[in-house]
Scaffold this active site. Structure first.
Site, PDB file in Angstrom:
ATOM      1  N   CYS A   1       0.866  -1.167   0.000  1.00 21.30           N
ATOM      2  CA  CYS A   1       0.000   0.000   0.000  1.00 21.30           C
ATOM      3  C   CYS A   1       0.908   1.224   0.000  1.00 21.30           C
ATOM      4  O   CYS A   1       2.093   1.135   0.292  1.00 21.30           O
ATOM      5  CB  CYS A   1      -0.850   0.051   1.259  1.00 21.30           C
ATOM      6  SG  CYS A   1      -1.874  -1.400   1.461  1.00 21.30           S
TER       7      CYS A   1
ATOM      8  N   ARG B   1       1.739   1.413  -5.897  1.00 23.77           N
ATOM      9  CA  ARG B   1       1.782   0.487  -4.768  1.00 23.77           C
ATOM     10  C   ARG B   1       0.432  -0.162  -4.497  1.00 23.77           C
ATOM     11  O   ARG B   1       0.324  -1.049  -3.639  1.00 23.77           O
ATOM     12  CB  ARG B   1       2.253   1.218  -3.503  1.00 23.77           C
ATOM     13  CG  ARG B   1       3.605   1.884  -3.659  1.00 23.77           C
ATOM     14  CD  ARG B   1       4.035   2.537  -2.364  1.00 23.77           C
ATOM     15  NE  ARG B   1       4.190   1.557  -1.322  1.00 23.77           N
ATOM     16  CZ  ARG B   1       5.270   0.819  -1.130  1.00 23.77           C
ATOM     17  NH1 ARG B   1       6.296   0.970  -1.923  1.00 23.77           N
ATOM     18  NH2 ARG B   1       5.332  -0.056  -0.157  1.00 23.77           N
TER      19      ARG B   1
ATOM     20  N   TRP C   1      -3.574  -1.733  -1.451  1.00 21.55           N
ATOM     21  CA  TRP C   1      -3.476  -2.987  -2.196  1.00 21.55           C
ATOM     22  C   TRP C   1      -4.020  -4.028  -1.232  1.00 21.55           C
ATOM     23  O   TRP C   1      -3.354  -4.426  -0.283  1.00 21.55           O
ATOM     24  CB  TRP C   1      -2.025  -3.271  -2.580  1.00 21.55           C
ATOM     25  CG  TRP C   1      -1.877  -4.541  -3.350  1.00 21.55           C
ATOM     26  CD1 TRP C   1      -1.537  -5.769  -2.879  1.00 21.55           C
ATOM     27  CD2 TRP C   1      -2.087  -4.713  -4.747  1.00 21.55           C
ATOM     28  NE1 TRP C   1      -1.532  -6.691  -3.889  1.00 21.55           N
ATOM     29  CE2 TRP C   1      -1.865  -6.078  -5.046  1.00 21.55           C
ATOM     30  CE3 TRP C   1      -2.458  -3.851  -5.786  1.00 21.55           C
ATOM     31  CZ2 TRP C   1      -1.990  -6.588  -6.337  1.00 21.55           C
ATOM     32  CZ3 TRP C   1      -2.575  -4.367  -7.055  1.00 21.55           C
ATOM     33  CH2 TRP C   1      -2.341  -5.716  -7.325  1.00 21.55           C
TER      34      TRP C   1
ATOM     35  N   ASN D   1       0.866   0.229   6.145  1.00 23.02           N
ATOM     36  CA  ASN D   1       1.300  -0.630   5.038  1.00 23.02           C
ATOM     37  C   ASN D   1       2.032  -1.814   5.672  1.00 23.02           C
ATOM     38  O   ASN D   1       2.912  -1.613   6.504  1.00 23.02           O
ATOM     39  CB  ASN D   1       2.230   0.175   4.116  1.00 23.02           C
ATOM     40  CG  ASN D   1       3.016  -0.681   3.146  1.00 23.02           C
ATOM     41  OD1 ASN D   1       4.123  -0.331   2.784  1.00 23.02           O
ATOM     42  ND2 ASN D   1       2.468  -1.788   2.728  1.00 23.02           N
ATOM     43  N   GLY D   2       1.634  -3.030   5.292  1.00 22.37           N
ATOM     44  CA  GLY D   2       2.267  -4.217   5.870  1.00 22.37           C
ATOM     45  C   GLY D   2       1.198  -5.185   6.336  1.00 22.37           C
ATOM     46  O   GLY D   2       0.038  -5.091   5.930  1.00 22.37           O
TER      47      GLY D   2
ATOM     48  N   GLU E   1      10.003 -19.575 -20.534  1.00 26.56           N
ATOM     49  CA  GLU E   1       9.800 -18.230 -19.987  1.00 26.56           C
ATOM     50  C   GLU E   1      10.996 -17.320 -20.333  1.00 26.56           C
ATOM     51  O   GLU E   1      10.809 -16.148 -20.673  1.00 26.56           O
ATOM     52  CB  GLU E   1       9.581 -18.319 -18.462  1.00 26.56           C
ATOM     53  CG  GLU E   1       9.555 -17.005 -17.714  1.00 26.56           C
ATOM     54  CD  GLU E   1       8.486 -16.018 -18.169  1.00 26.56           C
ATOM     55  OE1 GLU E   1       7.629 -16.375 -19.001  1.00 26.56           O
ATOM     56  OE2 GLU E   1       8.540 -14.861 -17.704  1.00 26.56           O
TER      57      GLU E   1
ATOM     58  N   LYS F   1      10.722 -13.872 -22.466  1.00 24.19           N
ATOM     59  CA  LYS F   1      11.199 -12.575 -21.968  1.00 24.19           C
ATOM     60  C   LYS F   1      12.124 -11.927 -22.999  1.00 24.19           C
ATOM     61  O   LYS F   1      12.006 -10.752 -23.288  1.00 24.19           O
ATOM     62  CB  LYS F   1      11.990 -12.728 -20.650  1.00 24.19           C
ATOM     63  CG  LYS F   1      11.200 -12.948 -19.386  1.00 24.19           C
ATOM     64  CD  LYS F   1      10.482 -11.749 -18.842  1.00 24.19           C
ATOM     65  CE  LYS F   1       9.089 -11.661 -19.376  1.00 24.19           C
ATOM     66  NZ  LYS F   1       8.060 -12.491 -18.833  1.00 24.19           N
TER      67      LYS F   1
ATOM     68  N   GLU G   1      10.192 -10.811 -26.225  1.00 26.71           N
ATOM     69  CA  GLU G   1       9.177  -9.754 -26.118  1.00 26.71           C
ATOM     70  C   GLU G   1       9.764  -8.374 -25.847  1.00 26.71           C
ATOM     71  O   GLU G   1       9.170  -7.387 -26.238  1.00 26.71           O
ATOM     72  CB  GLU G   1       8.062 -10.113 -25.122  1.00 26.71           C
ATOM     73  CG  GLU G   1       8.439 -10.163 -23.669  1.00 26.71           C
ATOM     74  CD  GLU G   1       7.269 -10.570 -22.761  1.00 26.71           C
ATOM     75  OE1 GLU G   1       6.107 -10.373 -23.135  1.00 26.71           O
ATOM     76  OE2 GLU G   1       7.537 -11.097 -21.665  1.00 26.71           O
TER      77      GLU G   1
ATOM     78  N   HIS H   1      16.952 -33.096 -33.876  1.00 26.47           N
ATOM     79  CA  HIS H   1      15.832 -33.414 -34.780  1.00 26.47           C
ATOM     80  C   HIS H   1      15.429 -32.209 -35.623  1.00 26.47           C
ATOM     81  O   HIS H   1      14.311 -32.162 -36.138  1.00 26.47           O
ATOM     82  CB  HIS H   1      14.640 -33.940 -33.982  1.00 26.47           C
ATOM     83  CG  HIS H   1      14.954 -35.203 -33.233  1.00 26.47           C
ATOM     84  ND1 HIS H   1      15.279 -36.385 -33.875  1.00 26.47           N
ATOM     85  CD2 HIS H   1      15.046 -35.467 -31.906  1.00 26.47           C
ATOM     86  CE1 HIS H   1      15.538 -37.315 -32.972  1.00 26.47           C
ATOM     87  NE2 HIS H   1      15.408 -36.780 -31.760  1.00 26.47           N
TER      88      HIS H   1
ATOM     89  N   LYS I   1      -0.260  -5.159 -21.180  1.00 24.53           N
ATOM     90  CA  LYS I   1      -0.146  -5.881 -19.909  1.00 24.53           C
ATOM     91  C   LYS I   1      -1.343  -6.810 -19.708  1.00 24.53           C
ATOM     92  O   LYS I   1      -1.192  -7.945 -19.287  1.00 24.53           O
ATOM     93  CB  LYS I   1      -0.076  -4.848 -18.781  1.00 24.53           C
ATOM     94  CG  LYS I   1       0.101  -5.441 -17.424  1.00 24.53           C
ATOM     95  CD  LYS I   1       1.548  -5.470 -17.042  1.00 24.53           C
ATOM     96  CE  LYS I   1       1.814  -6.318 -15.839  1.00 24.53           C
ATOM     97  NZ  LYS I   1       2.968  -7.188 -16.036  1.00 24.53           N
TER      98      LYS I   1
HETATM   99  C1  G6P Z   1      -0.220 -10.610 -21.812  1.00 27.19           C
HETATM  100  C2  G6P Z   1       1.007 -10.069 -21.098  1.00 27.19           C
HETATM  101  C3  G6P Z   1       1.853 -11.219 -20.575  1.00 27.19           C
HETATM  102  C4  G6P Z   1       1.007 -12.138 -19.700  1.00 27.19           C
HETATM  103  C5  G6P Z   1      -0.231 -12.629 -20.451  1.00 27.19           C
HETATM  104  C6  G6P Z   1      -1.192 -13.341 -19.519  1.00 27.19           C
HETATM  105  O1  G6P Z   1       0.162 -11.238 -22.988  1.00 27.19           O
HETATM  106  O2  G6P Z   1       1.778  -9.260 -21.979  1.00 27.19           O
HETATM  107  O3  G6P Z   1       2.936 -10.713 -19.805  1.00 27.19           O
HETATM  108  O4  G6P Z   1       1.784 -13.229 -19.302  1.00 27.19           O
HETATM  109  O5  G6P Z   1      -0.944 -11.515 -20.992  1.00 27.19           O
HETATM  110  O6  G6P Z   1      -1.656 -12.400 -18.591  1.00 27.19           O
HETATM  111  P1  G6P Z   1      -2.312 -12.786 -17.202  1.00 27.19           P
HETATM  112  O7  G6P Z   1      -2.747 -11.457 -16.639  1.00 27.19           O
HETATM  113  O8  G6P Z   1      -3.479 -13.665 -17.505  1.00 27.19           O
HETATM  114  O9  G6P Z   1      -1.282 -13.445 -16.397  1.00 27.19           O
END
Ligand code: G6P
Length: 609
Positions: free
Chosen positions: A2, A29, A76, A102-103, A482, A486, A489, A505, A604
């Site tokens: 928070c 936050r 949060w 916060n905490g 993953e 990363k 992207e 293969h 996002k």
């Molecule tokens: C988008 C984001 C990714 C994320 C994916 C799933 O493609 O750019 O970073 O992994 O959505 O999102 P979620 O909110 O369902 O984890």
């Protein structure tokens, strides 16, 4: 996570406007609810509601509150859903005290019980509210000469957990009471005005002179004074001057949110492990009662689910377990029926592909557990059981801290399953649980510290490459996937991940001199096999980058190595091994002059199919 801010001034201007602006700077936050309290004419006036600051500000006209001493909070949600009642600030029974925090107050249930017996009335489900009532109770029990600071200090000795607290009492209308343990709290200093906040950006427009409070310190600020003490001894405040601009400071001095979020992982992992054990037990019962299990997710969350899927298969020997990319659910529609348990993993809790798949599954009678980072988002609302990672808001589009928090939450469930199915006894269970919460954040901190410079240097070596491979075996495959995601992207280098044994293969056909091959190589049964795969690649001139452990033979056959401490349990390997890959992707993007926070064509939260 928070955001909190407190201001007291001897100037005549009300501080509500400054508190509101400060809260906007702290919104990263958390943004579940917002509230402010100011002292005016000897009374506390509070405005608060559910929602983000811009909405609440307009709805309640936050800037209209009068008073020159006040506190504010952006939440949060952790204890209690994000609604008006649970929004901070929280008051005591008399209305003379108001507090933001916060905490997490870990012993709040015991304290609440004690206070209820004493006749206190609670208005929220939060852990925070106990603080206001405890101060009230201390003052009530003492003789009338007791000062607020003494009551406040006594309360701090009674609470356990993590906290940054700011508290007001009408008896001392110009004083703000502060306490800090493990949650951030800094003081901003100017001649006729003092600030306290979770982060410097909250007051950076008004002062660059800062005092950072340390753990265990209790402080008071008035317009002209700062007083700090620890264990009853006065501390001489050390003021430093920051050189940040307001814009950069929102990232707490980090050049990008992504780097800040990579560095926040030790905290987000520790917070994630504060999940209520009852919820984990409930999840484990649902899993054990189900006829089959299906993980559903997209993107980075899918790879977190994939790590869980491998471990579930190992433990639930006679139960079918699947892992499905949510946008492909129609292909697996036969799996979704009564008796199936879906585990949906989604950081945002809003991804439409996941929503569609889980809605379909629910209609077919499947049960649903969700793992999300955003409280009360759409997917948790469709679930019988919603589990939350406590990674705090993630702003960088490429997920980092939410991914490792998802893996850890799954590891916690897996541990419970190992216990329930008799794979481990109660002693081992307790021991591993402790290690998951204490050791994991520590190891991740060490990995970041020891490998950040190396990742930066590697970026300059691979930045001009067009292609790269990420190779792994067995349970390390989700890490390779993953890592490749990363890198592609945010640096736009084509990155492909596949099981190392598959090289021969097909993929090895395009390997040539200096082709980057990143090998995920824990020192386990895969060691010799992956060593062989590295040799095959080396023979074609590949540039071998290994993510491995001390003593792994691959180190001698690598051009570049990152050393990961041996994990106390293989359950956390998908966390420890992925951290260097996040940093490699980040620094490669930066080296190429790109913006890692906002990769092109991506968002996002994806709410389209
Ligand atoms: C988008 C984001 C990714 C994320 C994916 C799933 O493609 O750019 O970073 O992994 O959505 O999102 P979620 O909110 O369902 O984890």
């Amino acid at each position: 996570m928070c955001g909190i801010i407190a201001i007291t001034t001897s100037m005549k201007k009300p501080v509500s406007k400054m508190i509101t602006t400060g809260l906007k700077r702290l919104e990263y936050r958390g943004y579940d609810s917002v509230g402010i309290s100011l002292i005016h004419d000897g009374k506390i006036h509070t405005l608060k509601d559910k929602g983000q600051i811009d909405l609440v500000e307009k709805k309640l006209d936050l800037r209209s509150l009068k008073g020159t001493t006040g506190i504010g909070h952006t939440r949060w949600a952790t204890h209690g859903p994000p609604n008006k009642e649970n929004a901070h600030p929280h008051a005591d029974c008399t209305g003379n005290i108001t507090v933001v925090h916060n905490g997490i107050i870990e012993n709040y249930l015991d304290l609440k019980q004690y206070l209820l017996k004493k006749g206190h009335k609670f208005s929220s489900e939060t852990d925070t509210e106990v603080i206001a009532h405890l101060v009230e109770e201390e003052l009530k029990q003492s003789d009338t000469s007791m000062k607020v600071i003494h009551a406040f200090k006594r309360v701090i000795t009674k609470i356990e957990g993590t906290y940054a607290i700011t508290l007001l009492h009408t008896a001392e209308p110009e004083t703000i009471f502060l306490a800090k343990k493990d949650s951030p709290l800094v003081i901003g200093v100017q001649d006729d005005i003092k600030f306290a906040a979770s982060d410097i950006p909250a007051f950076l427009e008004y002062t660059k002179k800062v005092i950072a409070l340390n753990n265990g310190e209790i402080a008071t600020i008035t317009p002209k004074t700062v007083y700090i003490e620890k264990n009853g001894f006065k501390i001489q405040p050390k003021t430093f001057t920051v050189t940040w601009t307001v814009e950069s400071a929102q990232k707490s001095g980090y050049p990008h949110f992504m780097l800040k979020e990579i560095h926040e992982q030790p905290i987000s992992l520790r917070n994630t492990m504060t999940i209520n054990s009852k919820k984990i037990e409930q999840a484990s019962q649902m899993i054990l009662n189900a006829k089959k299990i299906v993980f559903l997710a997209c993107g980075t969350s899918y790879y977190a689910g994939l790590s869980g899927f491998h471990q579930f298969q190992r433990i639930l020997k006679n139960k079918p377990v699947y892992s499905v990319i949510a946008s492909e659910y129609q292909l697996y529609s036969h799996l979704f029926d009564k008796g199936t348990l879906i585990i949906a993993v989604s950081q945002s809790g809003e991804t439409l592909d996941v929503m569609k798949a889980v809605s379909y599954a629910r209609k077919q009678g499947s049960d649903l557990i969700s793992i999300a980072n955003v409280i009360d988002s759409s997917i948790p609302r469709l679930s019988q059981l919603s589990l939350y990672t406590k990674a705090g808001p993630e702003i960088g589009v490429a997920a980092t801290k939410t991914h490792t928090a998802q893996v850890l939450l799954l590891a916690r469930i897996i541990l419970q399953l190992e216990f329930e199915t008799g794979i481990i006894d109660v002693n081992k269970f307790d021991d591993y649980k402790k290690q998951l919460s204490e050791e994991t954040p520590r190891v991740v901190r060490t990995i970041i510290n020891q490998n950040e410079f190396k990742a930066k240097r590697l970026a300059s070596i691979i930045a001009d490459k067009q292609h790269s491979y990420f190779l792994a075996r067995g349970k390390s495959m989700p890490v390779a996937l993953e890592g490749a995601l990363k890198l592609k992207e945010i640096s736009y280098i084509h990155a492909e991940a596949f099981p190392a044994g598959e090289s021969k293969h097909g993929p090895i056909a395009i390997v040539e001199k200096d082709f980057p091959v990143i090998m995920i190589a824990p020192n386990d049964w895969t060691a010799n096999k992956i060593l062989g795969n590295a040799e095959e690649m080396r023979a074609r001139g590949a540039y071998i980058i290994s993510i491995t452990e001390r003593d792994h033979p691959i180190i001698k056959r690598s051009d570049y190595s990152f050393i990961i401490p041996k994990a106390f349990s293989s359950l956390i390997e998908p966390i420890t091994y992925v951290v260097p890959l996040q940093m490699i992707a980040y620094y490669t993007s930066v080296y190429k002059g790109l913006d890692p926070d906002k990769p092109k064509n991506l968002a996002k939260t994806v709410t389209v199919e």
